[in-house]
Design an enzyme around this catalytic site. Structure first.
Site, PDB file in Angstrom:
ATOM      1  N   GLN B 130      77.694  61.440  21.819  1.00 21.64           N
ATOM      2  CA  GLN B 130      77.259  62.664  22.483  1.00 21.64           C
ATOM      3  C   GLN B 130      76.653  63.625  21.455  1.00 21.64           C
ATOM      4  O   GLN B 130      77.317  63.995  20.491  1.00 21.64           O
ATOM      5  CB  GLN B 130      78.469  63.331  23.154  1.00 21.64           C
ATOM      6  CG  GLN B 130      78.148  64.646  23.842  1.00 21.64           C
ATOM      7  CD  GLN B 130      79.397  65.264  24.467  1.00 21.64           C
ATOM      8  OE1 GLN B 130      80.511  64.986  24.048  1.00 21.64           O
ATOM      9  NE2 GLN B 130      79.207  66.107  25.459  1.00 21.64           N
ATOM     10  N   GLY B 131      75.396  64.012  21.676  1.00 23.68           N
ATOM     11  CA  GLY B 131      74.737  64.942  20.750  1.00 23.68           C
ATOM     12  C   GLY B 131      74.527  66.297  21.391  1.00 23.68           C
ATOM     13  O   GLY B 131      73.449  66.583  21.927  1.00 23.68           O
ATOM     14  N   TYR B 132      75.549  67.103  21.378  1.00 25.33           N
ATOM     15  CA  TYR B 132      75.483  68.424  22.011  1.00 25.33           C
ATOM     16  C   TYR B 132      75.526  69.545  20.966  1.00 25.33           C
ATOM     17  O   TYR B 132      74.554  70.225  20.730  1.00 25.33           O
ATOM     18  CB  TYR B 132      76.661  68.591  22.991  1.00 25.33           C
ATOM     19  CG  TYR B 132      76.360  68.201  24.427  1.00 25.33           C
ATOM     20  CD1 TYR B 132      75.567  67.096  24.730  1.00 25.33           C
ATOM     21  CD2 TYR B 132      76.887  68.925  25.485  1.00 25.33           C
ATOM     22  CE1 TYR B 132      75.311  66.736  26.049  1.00 25.33           C
ATOM     23  CE2 TYR B 132      76.631  68.574  26.814  1.00 25.33           C
ATOM     24  CZ  TYR B 132      75.854  67.484  27.082  1.00 25.33           C
ATOM     25  OH  TYR B 132      75.606  67.136  28.384  1.00 25.33           O
ATOM     26  N   SER B 133      76.714  69.716  20.344  1.00 24.06           N
ATOM     27  CA  SER B 133      76.908  70.859  19.432  1.00 24.06           C
ATOM     28  C   SER B 133      75.992  70.777  18.218  1.00 24.06           C
ATOM     29  O   SER B 133      75.571  69.686  17.808  1.00 24.06           O
ATOM     30  CB  SER B 133      78.354  70.893  18.940  1.00 24.06           C
ATOM     31  OG  SER B 133      79.242  71.036  20.006  1.00 24.06           O
ATOM     32  N   GLU B 248      83.011  65.173  31.245  1.00 23.34           N
ATOM     33  CA  GLU B 248      83.730  65.165  29.968  1.00 23.34           C
ATOM     34  C   GLU B 248      85.114  65.802  30.125  1.00 23.34           C
ATOM     35  O   GLU B 248      86.116  65.277  29.654  1.00 23.34           O
ATOM     36  CB  GLU B 248      82.932  65.903  28.889  1.00 23.34           C
ATOM     37  CG  GLU B 248      83.651  65.876  27.545  1.00 23.34           C
ATOM     38  CD  GLU B 248      82.873  66.560  26.421  1.00 23.34           C
ATOM     39  OE1 GLU B 248      81.912  67.294  26.726  1.00 23.34           O
ATOM     40  OE2 GLU B 248      83.251  66.364  25.254  1.00 23.34           O
ATOM     41  N   SER B 379      85.726  75.108  24.434  1.00 23.50           N
ATOM     42  CA  SER B 379      86.993  75.729  24.030  1.00 23.50           C
ATOM     43  C   SER B 379      87.723  76.294  25.245  1.00 23.50           C
ATOM     44  O   SER B 379      87.134  76.527  26.294  1.00 23.50           O
ATOM     45  CB  SER B 379      86.732  76.843  23.026  1.00 23.50           C
ATOM     46  OG  SER B 379      86.083  77.919  23.673  1.00 23.50           O
ATOM     47  N   GLU B 381      88.662  79.180  25.721  1.00 25.16           N
ATOM     48  CA  GLU B 381      88.084  80.469  26.095  1.00 25.16           C
ATOM     49  C   GLU B 381      86.856  80.284  26.988  1.00 25.16           C
ATOM     50  O   GLU B 381      86.649  81.045  27.939  1.00 25.16           O
ATOM     51  CB  GLU B 381      87.704  81.256  24.822  1.00 25.16           C
ATOM     52  CG  GLU B 381      88.907  81.787  24.043  1.00 25.16           C
ATOM     53  CD  GLU B 381      89.675  80.701  23.276  1.00 25.16           C
ATOM     54  OE1 GLU B 381      89.146  79.588  23.106  1.00 25.16           O
ATOM     55  OE2 GLU B 381      90.814  80.984  22.851  1.00 25.16           O
TER      56      GLU B 381
END
Lengths: 374, 398
Positions: B130-133, B248, B379, B381
């Protein structure tokens, strides 16, 4: 185990909600409190509840009831909890009726249950004593054998709706163990004194001064009544947890509404992340509680042998969540939250009384550990 | 109902006949199992188990049969899972392809994309990352800056992704790339599938505080990717990205429950050893109540999961309620391992043998690893923001 409601159950919950909304329970509870009303609830509303079938919801049709499951009873209690309904539901439907259903002789069931279903009879169970805290088996009340029956002496406290109950199921030590007795509230030697607690839920202390009862008043097995009492209180515990779920949900929804309408600094206070995250946490806790209560109610219907742990699971969570939600509800309402004029304080008070009824969270965690063998 | 029971019987027979004895009891968490991929070198029994499941179309039980799936209903798939759990057997296939990109392609992929990418997942041939962040785009994912510029029939990608799980072992990566820098940030993002063997792709493992390296940095240096690999519309990738995040969160929540079910028993056993009480009531009342509380909260979580499964039902896409499970599951996981090292006391802070019990060392590493659970996959939050806005309707704020 099915954890979603079917159409009929949803319909039952909806009609209960509508009826309760129309009976204005919060205003009534306030008026009953302020006038120190001797009854503490409305006979008229109670009769209407009986006409709807609520007083016989779990009583078999053969005894004049609706013959529905424990889950259905819990749905009605949840709705009652939303508006802090003052009528004697927990005492009669949960404690008294369950004691008769689980342990009553057929003669007792035949003579009493139809009258309960008809709304003519208010029941309660008097098991708690000053020194017993939450232990059902820790009691000093005595039952001595006399010709044709028993003579009961002792003092019980926090008897729900004890001041209006017609019949009390009383726990006492007979010669070889705890036994339950059905006692007429008007019998000579029964002294009942109304209690006033912070949440205005009706309760009383009951003093038994050499009260004579017949042998036919024994409910369940002689000397082995503790197991029956435990089963009764387990079911009542799940029912109370359902009521607490309703109360906590309502307190949360009222608070959510306030977050959306109350403006400070020119914006709704619900736009502040400091409050949003706390509200979201409450939502999460309530969703866990809802799943747990439903599972516990279903367990009572489908797998009663697993009920002790599930009852403790539901009540530990209900106690913690309701107290947390009520504390937050008052805090988020700010100044108005701590005024008696505003209703949210009623929920705060109910949360604490419900917490210590049928065992608080610590008691139930200890019980869970015991049942799990550690 | 009887159909489902007949199905259960057939699954039991399948397990009885095909599951290697050595795999019974080896399933701990939901991430345990065969991840597949070109570079996979599974143990012979793991491979045997996978091959048997593939033969019976049970590696991707709910996927349509035309892509090699089993075409099972949600209820049947649950029966399969329950039976595996009963024997503590790992699923024949696990991973990002099966739980994240696969379902997303089924929803948003073209027929060609489904035909090209789903069967290799089913067959365990291709492993996905997975290439997200990015270093500059964590919780504020939409601010990502890896660029993709169209050149002929290819996009040319330059930039860096981080927290790419097992990218060093993966064959393909799905990535969010910026294709338009002149619009609101969410509206200039494209979702694209990249073969990691393409020249210009490189990875570097990230060592975590636990000493483990499940994550990597992944670099893109003039990587040419066919434009047909775009999922959804060019500049319309944010919708696809959010849908995948729902899968996810569900995957993380589901994976946690497996790991949590054994918590009570192992905490009690460890406490018995620590306190020298072989049976009966634990002599430390505080620890006893904390174990009970954790166990009860885990049980409540499993009922909430069950209720959500029944509510959402029939294969619908997970909504914001998956945020609820993600928050509770990650909190519980941290509490469970934290309690684990506290029960072990001075034996709970070892880094390596000798001098420390292997099980305690594993607990300590799990505790360190679990600190990431409330950060990864959005996260806590961010999840609370989602609940506040999408479920509770509390507007404004950030």
């Amino acid at each position: 185990m099915k954890l979603v409601l079917d159409d009929e159950q949803q319909q039952l919950a909806r009609s209960a909600r509508d009826f309760i909304a129309a009976s204005a329970p919060l205003q009534r509870l306030r008026a009953l409190r302020d006038t120190k009303d001797a009854l503490g609830f409305s006979r008229d509303i109670w009769n209407q509840m009986a006409a709807l079938g609520w007083t016989g919801i779990g009583i078999p049709e053969g005894h004049g009831g609706l013959g529905l499951g424990f889950t259905e009873l819990c749905l009605v209690l949840e709705e009652a909890g939303r508006k802090l309904v003052p009528e004697p539901l927990i005492s009669t439907l949960l404690l008294g009726t369950q004691a008769l259903l689980l342990g009553g002789s057929s003669a007792q069931q035949e003579s009493l249950l139809p009258r309960v279903a008809a709304g003519e009879l208010i029941l309660s169970v008097a098991y708690q004593e000053r020194a017993s805290r939450y232990e059902l088996g820790k009691l000093e009340a005595r039952a001595e054998r006399v010709p044709n029956g028993f003579r009961l002496s002792g003092e019980k406290v926090h008897v729900l709706d004890g001041h209006v109950a017609d019949k009390l199921v009383v726990s006492a030590c007979a010669e070889a163990g705890i036994t339950l007795f059905a006692v007429d509230a008007k019998a000579p030697g029964v002294h009942i004194a109304r209690e006033h607690r912070i949440d205005s839920r009706n309760s009383a202390s009951v003093r038994l001064d050499r009260v004579e009862v017949g042998s036919d008043s024994v409910v369940g097995p002689l000397n082995r009544g503790l197991e029956l009492l435990t089963r009764v209180v387990d079911r009542a515990t799940v029912g109370l947890s359902a009521e607490m779920l309703g109360s906590a949900t309502q307190a949360f929804e009222d608070t959510l509404e306030y977050l959306k309408t109350r403006k400070q600094f020119d914006v709704p206070i619900g736009s502040f992340q400091a409050l949003q995250h706390r509200a979201a946490r409450l939502f999460i806790e309530l969703s866990l509680l809802r799943a747990t209560v439903l599972a516990a109610a279903r367990t009572a219907d489908e797998e009663p042998e697993r009920l002790p742990k599930m009852a403790s699971l539901a009540k530990a969570r209900a106690s913690d969540v309701f107290v947390h939600v009520a504390n937050e509800a008052v805090q988020m309402h700010g100044g108005i939250g701590v005024t008696d004029d505003f209703h949210i304080g009623f929920y705060l008070k109910r949360a604490r009384v419900a917490e210590v009824t049928f065992g608080d969270a610590t008691f139930h965690r200890r019980r869970w550990a015991e049942l799990a063998g550690y | 109902m009887s159909n489902l029971e007949a199905f259960r019987e057939s699954i039991r027979a399948f397990i009885r006949e095909q599951a290697p004895k050595s795999l019974y009891g080896t399933r701990r968490g939901g991430f345990d199992g065969f991840w597949g991929g070109r570079r996979a070198r599974p143990e012979p029994d793991v491979k045997r188990w996978f091959d048997a499941a593939l033969e019976s179309r049970l590696t991707a039980p709910t996927w349509p049969r035309e892509y090699g799936g089993g075409g099972l209903s949600r209820e049947q798939a649950r029966v399969f899972d329950e039976e595996l759990e009963r024997c503590a057997l790992p699923p024949p296939l696990v991973g990002v392809g099966l739980t994240m990109i696969g379902p997303t392609l089924l929803d948003y992929g073209t027929d060609e994309q489904k035909q090209e990418h789903l069967p290799p997942i089913v067959r365990g041939e291709i492993r996905w990352a997975q290439g997200y962040s990015e270093p500059g785009a964590g919780s504020d994912l939409a601010s990502l800056s890896t660029r993709a510029v169209l050149d002929g029939d290819c996009f040319v990608i330059n930039g860096q992704k981080t927290w790419t799980t097992h990218a060093d072992k993966s064959d393909y990566i799905f990535a969010l790339v910026r294709t338009n820098a002149n619009v609101k940030k969410q509206l200039g993002i494209t979702f694209i599938l990249v073969d990691m063997q393409t020249p210009g792709v490189s990875t570097r493992p990230i060592e975590l505080i636990s000493g483990w390296s499940p994550f990597c940095e992944t670099f893109f240096d003039n990587v040419r990717v066919p434009a047909k690999n775009v999922v959804g519309a060019v500049d319309g990738g944010w919708t696809v990205a959010k849908a995948l995040l729902g899968y996810e969160r569900s995957m993380i929540g589901a994976a946690m429950s497996g790991e949590l079910t054994t918590a009570e028993q192992s905490l009690v056993e460890r406490a018995r050893r620590a306190l020298g009480a072989s049976a009966g009531k634990l002599p430390d009342e505080t620890l006893r109540l904390e174990i009970a509380q954790t166990a009860m909260d885990i049980e409540a979580f499993s009922w909430a999961q069950e209720r959500l499964r029944q509510t959402v039902g029939g294969g619908q896409k997970p909504g914001p309620e998956s945020s609820t499970l993600k928050i509770i599951g990650s909190d519980l996981k941290q509490r469970r391992w934290e309690l684990g090292i506290r029960v072990a006391g001075p034996d709970g802070v070892g880094w390596e043998a000798p001098g420390f019990d292997e099980r305690d060392l594993a607990t300590t590493r799990e505790w360190l690893r679990s600190r990431a659970n409330t950060i990864e996959g959005g996260s806590s939050e961010i999840q609370l923001n989602i609940i506040a806005k999408q479920v509770l309707g509390l507007g404004g704020g950030k």
